[in-house]
Design a protein around this motif. Structure first.
Motif, PDB file in Angstrom:
ATOM      1  N   LEU A 126      28.220  -2.403  49.900  1.00 24.39           N
ATOM      2  CA  LEU A 126      26.920  -3.342  49.740  1.00 24.39           C
ATOM      3  C   LEU A 126      26.047  -2.844  48.514  1.00 24.39           C
ATOM      4  O   LEU A 126      25.671  -3.740  47.805  1.00 24.39           O
ATOM      5  CB  LEU A 126      26.163  -3.425  50.891  1.00 24.39           C
ATOM      6  N   LEU A 127      25.889  -1.562  48.441  1.00 26.47           N
ATOM      7  CA  LEU A 127      25.072  -1.218  47.502  1.00 26.47           C
ATOM      8  C   LEU A 127      25.658  -1.522  46.061  1.00 26.47           C
ATOM      9  O   LEU A 127      25.235  -1.658  45.015  1.00 26.47           O
ATOM     10  CB  LEU A 127      24.647   0.310  47.609  1.00 26.47           C
ATOM     11  N   GLN A 128      27.125  -1.146  46.099  1.00 28.39           N
ATOM     12  CA  GLN A 128      27.805  -1.399  44.765  1.00 28.39           C
ATOM     13  C   GLN A 128      27.802  -2.874  44.433  1.00 28.39           C
ATOM     14  O   GLN A 128      27.613  -3.226  43.136  1.00 28.39           O
ATOM     15  CB  GLN A 128      29.274  -0.778  44.879  1.00 28.39           C
ATOM     16  N   LEU A 129      28.032  -3.784  45.185  1.00 23.61           N
ATOM     17  CA  LEU A 129      27.994  -5.071  45.223  1.00 23.61           C
ATOM     18  C   LEU A 129      26.498  -5.714  44.432  1.00 23.61           C
ATOM     19  O   LEU A 129      26.442  -6.373  43.672  1.00 23.61           O
ATOM     20  CB  LEU A 129      28.260  -5.858  46.155  1.00 23.61           C
ATOM     21  N   ALA A 130      25.658  -5.184  45.186  1.00 25.52           N
ATOM     22  CA  ALA A 130      24.262  -5.392  44.803  1.00 25.52           C
ATOM     23  C   ALA A 130      23.957  -4.964  43.312  1.00 25.52           C
ATOM     24  O   ALA A 130      23.340  -5.870  42.469  1.00 25.52           O
ATOM     25  CB  ALA A 130      23.330  -4.680  45.662  1.00 25.52           C
ATOM     26  N   GLU A 131      24.601  -3.902  42.831  1.00 27.29           N
ATOM     27  CA  GLU A 131      24.245  -3.472  41.545  1.00 27.29           C
ATOM     28  C   GLU A 131      25.108  -4.396  40.460  1.00 27.29           C
ATOM     29  O   GLU A 131      24.740  -4.587  39.532  1.00 27.29           O
ATOM     30  CB  GLU A 131      24.717  -2.101  41.353  1.00 27.29           C
ATOM     31  N   ASP A 132      26.386  -4.635  40.875  1.00 25.89           N
ATOM     32  CA  ASP A 132      27.367  -5.688  40.357  1.00 25.89           C
ATOM     33  C   ASP A 132      26.609  -6.890  39.995  1.00 25.89           C
ATOM     34  O   ASP A 132      26.590  -7.650  38.878  1.00 25.89           O
ATOM     35  CB  ASP A 132      28.570  -5.792  41.205  1.00 25.89           C
ATOM     36  N   LEU A 133      26.065  -7.467  41.132  1.00 20.63           N
ATOM     37  CA  LEU A 133      25.195  -8.628  41.203  1.00 20.63           C
ATOM     38  C   LEU A 133      23.975  -8.523  40.185  1.00 20.63           C
ATOM     39  O   LEU A 133      23.795  -9.681  39.353  1.00 20.63           O
ATOM     40  CB  LEU A 133      24.698  -9.120  42.531  1.00 20.63           C
ATOM     41  N   GLN A 134      23.499  -7.504  40.186  1.00 21.44           N
ATOM     42  CA  GLN A 134      22.247  -7.250  39.150  1.00 21.44           C
ATOM     43  C   GLN A 134      22.741  -7.451  37.755  1.00 21.44           C
ATOM     44  O   GLN A 134      22.210  -8.062  36.915  1.00 21.44           O
ATOM     45  CB  GLN A 134      21.515  -5.843  39.290  1.00 21.44           C
ATOM     46  N   LEU A 135      23.650  -6.873  37.491  1.00 18.25           N
ATOM     47  CA  LEU A 135      24.598  -6.991  36.259  1.00 18.25           C
ATOM     48  C   LEU A 135      24.754  -8.365  35.818  1.00 18.25           C
ATOM     49  O   LEU A 135      24.594  -8.835  34.710  1.00 18.25           O
ATOM     50  CB  LEU A 135      25.703  -5.884  36.001  1.00 18.25           C
ATOM     51  N   ALA A 136      25.402  -9.004  36.692  1.00 19.96           N
ATOM     52  CA  ALA A 136      25.978 -10.321  36.429  1.00 19.96           C
ATOM     53  C   ALA A 136      24.802 -11.237  35.975  1.00 19.96           C
ATOM     54  O   ALA A 136      24.864 -12.350  35.435  1.00 19.96           O
ATOM     55  CB  ALA A 136      26.718 -10.808  37.604  1.00 19.96           C
ATOM     56  N   HIS A 137      23.763 -11.011  36.962  1.00 22.12           N
ATOM     57  CA  HIS A 137      22.275 -11.751  36.817  1.00 22.12           C
ATOM     58  C   HIS A 137      22.041 -11.954  35.296  1.00 22.12           C
ATOM     59  O   HIS A 137      21.479 -12.998  34.888  1.00 22.12           O
ATOM     60  CB  HIS A 137      21.427 -11.023  37.900  1.00 22.12           C
ATOM     61  N   ALA A 138      22.332 -11.168  34.399  1.00 23.14           N
ATOM     62  CA  ALA A 138      21.678 -11.185  33.261  1.00 23.14           C
ATOM     63  C   ALA A 138      22.530 -12.356  32.250  1.00 23.14           C
ATOM     64  O   ALA A 138      21.898 -13.061  31.690  1.00 23.14           O
ATOM     65  CB  ALA A 138      22.103  -9.803  32.475  1.00 23.14           C
ATOM     66  N   GLY A 139      23.716 -12.405  32.878  1.00 19.68           N
ATOM     67  CA  GLY A 139      24.733 -13.688  32.196  1.00 19.68           C
ATOM     68  C   GLY A 139      24.583 -14.834  33.134  1.00 19.68           C
ATOM     69  O   GLY A 139      25.036 -15.840  32.564  1.00 19.68           O
ATOM     70  N   GLU A 140      24.241 -14.612  34.191  1.00 22.36           N
ATOM     71  CA  GLU A 140      24.359 -15.972  35.253  1.00 22.36           C
ATOM     72  C   GLU A 140      22.758 -16.129  35.734  1.00 22.36           C
ATOM     73  O   GLU A 140      22.837 -16.011  36.993  1.00 22.36           O
ATOM     74  CB  GLU A 140      25.210 -15.801  36.404  1.00 22.36           C
ATOM     75  N   PRO A 141      21.804 -16.240  35.119  1.00 21.72           N
ATOM     76  CA  PRO A 141      20.503 -16.307  35.570  1.00 21.72           C
ATOM     77  C   PRO A 141      20.412 -17.670  36.498  1.00 21.72           C
ATOM     78  O   PRO A 141      21.088 -18.601  36.226  1.00 21.72           O
ATOM     79  CB  PRO A 141      19.470 -16.621  34.299  1.00 21.72           C
ATOM     80  N   GLY A 142      19.723 -17.426  37.481  1.00 23.51           N
ATOM     81  CA  GLY A 142      19.420 -18.517  38.575  1.00 23.51           C
ATOM     82  C   GLY A 142      20.176 -18.119  39.654  1.00 23.51           C
ATOM     83  O   GLY A 142      21.330 -17.727  39.701  1.00 23.51           O
ATOM     84  N   LEU A 143      19.785 -18.254  41.026  1.00 25.08           N
ATOM     85  CA  LEU A 143      20.617 -18.089  42.171  1.00 25.08           C
ATOM     86  C   LEU A 143      21.496 -18.994  42.373  1.00 25.08           C
ATOM     87  O   LEU A 143      22.848 -18.371  43.086  1.00 25.08           O
ATOM     88  CB  LEU A 143      19.440 -17.926  43.361  1.00 25.08           C
ATOM     89  N   ALA A 144      21.646 -20.172  41.975  1.00 28.74           N
ATOM     90  CA  ALA A 144      22.766 -21.036  42.300  1.00 28.74           C
ATOM     91  C   ALA A 144      23.996 -20.357  41.525  1.00 28.74           C
ATOM     92  O   ALA A 144      25.049 -20.352  41.876  1.00 28.74           O
ATOM     93  CB  ALA A 144      22.291 -22.456  41.934  1.00 28.74           C
ATOM     94  N   ALA A 145      23.453 -20.092  39.996  1.00 24.17           N
ATOM     95  CA  ALA A 145      24.549 -19.820  39.158  1.00 24.17           C
ATOM     96  C   ALA A 145      25.185 -18.314  39.775  1.00 24.17           C
ATOM     97  O   ALA A 145      26.434 -18.099  39.775  1.00 24.17           O
ATOM     98  CB  ALA A 145      24.267 -19.461  37.889  1.00 24.17           C
ATOM     99  N   LEU A 146      24.614 -17.548  40.159  1.00 26.50           N
ATOM    100  CA  LEU A 146      24.838 -16.244  40.776  1.00 26.50           C
ATOM    101  C   LEU A 146      25.651 -16.351  42.309  1.00 26.50           C
ATOM    102  O   LEU A 146      26.845 -15.626  42.241  1.00 26.50           O
ATOM    103  CB  LEU A 146      23.734 -15.327  41.091  1.00 26.50           C
ATOM    104  N   HIS A 147      25.546 -17.448  42.831  1.00 27.10           N
ATOM    105  CA  HIS A 147      26.018 -17.580  44.211  1.00 27.10           C
ATOM    106  C   HIS A 147      27.571 -18.118  43.652  1.00 27.10           C
ATOM    107  O   HIS A 147      28.629 -17.701  44.181  1.00 27.10           O
ATOM    108  CB  HIS A 147      25.354 -18.590  45.053  1.00 27.10           C
TER     109      HIS A 147
END
Length: 176
Positions: A126-147
Motif C-alpha cells: 500500500l505504501l509503495q502504491l501511495a508513493e507511486d501515485l504521488q509520482l504519477a500525480h506530477a504528470g496526471e494532476p487531478g483526482l479524476a486523471a489519477l483514478h
C-alpha cells in the motif's frame, strides 16, 4: 501455473503463521492492494457517494465486514464522520498530492493490518502504491486523471516490468 502454486503455498504458510515471500516477480499493480487504492481514490473523488464509501470500507485495507457495513444503515453520525474524512482527504490530495492524504489514512489502518497474517507485506504494498501515485500525480494532476491512470495500470499490469516490481524490504524473517 507455477505462480499460482507459489501463491497457494504462501497462503498455506500464512495460515500456519509462517511469513514467506515468493521469489518470483510480481507487479504492485496486480495486487489486491492496488484495487483497494483504486477504491480509495474513487471514494475520495466523490465523498457524498454512499456506494463508493461502502465499497472502500469493505476493502481488506479498511476491513469492514458485512455486519459493520450493515450497522452503518442505522448510524448516520458514523457515515457523516466517514464522509467528512473523505472530504478532508480530498482537500489534502488536491493541495499536496495523494500521498499527503493516503499516508495518514493508511497509518490509521496500520495497527489492524499488522495484526493479521501477511499484514506487513500488504501495508508495504500500500505504501509503495501511495508513493507511486504521488509520482504519477506530477504528470496526471487531478483526482479524476489519477483514478483513470491507476485503473489503466491495474488493467495493463506487467509482472516483468522492473518499474512495477514489489519491493521486498522486510523479508529478513521470511521463508523463501
Amino acid at each position: 501455473s507455477m505462480h499460482k502454486d507459489a501463491e497457494r503455498m504462501q497462503h498455506a504458510l500464512a495460515a500456519a503463521g509462517v511469513a514467506s515471500v515468493a521469489a518470483g516477480r510480481a507487479s504492485m499493480y496486480g495486487t489486491d492492494e492496488a484495487g483497494d487504492v483504486l477504491a480509495w481514490l474513487a471514494a475520495v473523488r466523490a465523498p457524498a457517494d454512499d456506494g463508493r464509501l461502502r465499497a472502500l470500507l469493505a476493502t481488506p485495507t479498511f476491513g469492514f465486514d458485512a455486519a459493520a457495513l450493515a450497522a452503518l444503515d442505522t448510524e448516520a453520525a458514523a457515515v457523516r464522520a466517514w464522509q467528512e474524512r473523505l472530504q478532508q482527504w480530498q482537500a489534502q490530495a488536491r493541495r499536496h498530492g495523494p500521498l499527503a492524504a493516503l499516508g495518514p489514512a493508511l497509518a490509521a489502518q496500520a495497527p489492524r493490518l499488522l495484526a493479521q497474517p501477511g499484514g506487513e507485506r500488504r501495508l508495504g504494498n500500500l505504501l509503495q502504491l501511495a508513493e507511486d501515485l504521488q509520482l504519477a500525480h506530477a504528470g496526471e494532476p487531478g483526482l479524476a486523471a489519477l483514478h483513470a491512470w491507476l485503473a489503466r495500470r491495474i488493467a495493463d499490469h506487467d509482472p516483468q516490468d522492473e518499474a512495477e516490481q514489489l519491493r521486498l524490504e522486510s523479508d529478513a524473517d521470511c521463508v523463501r
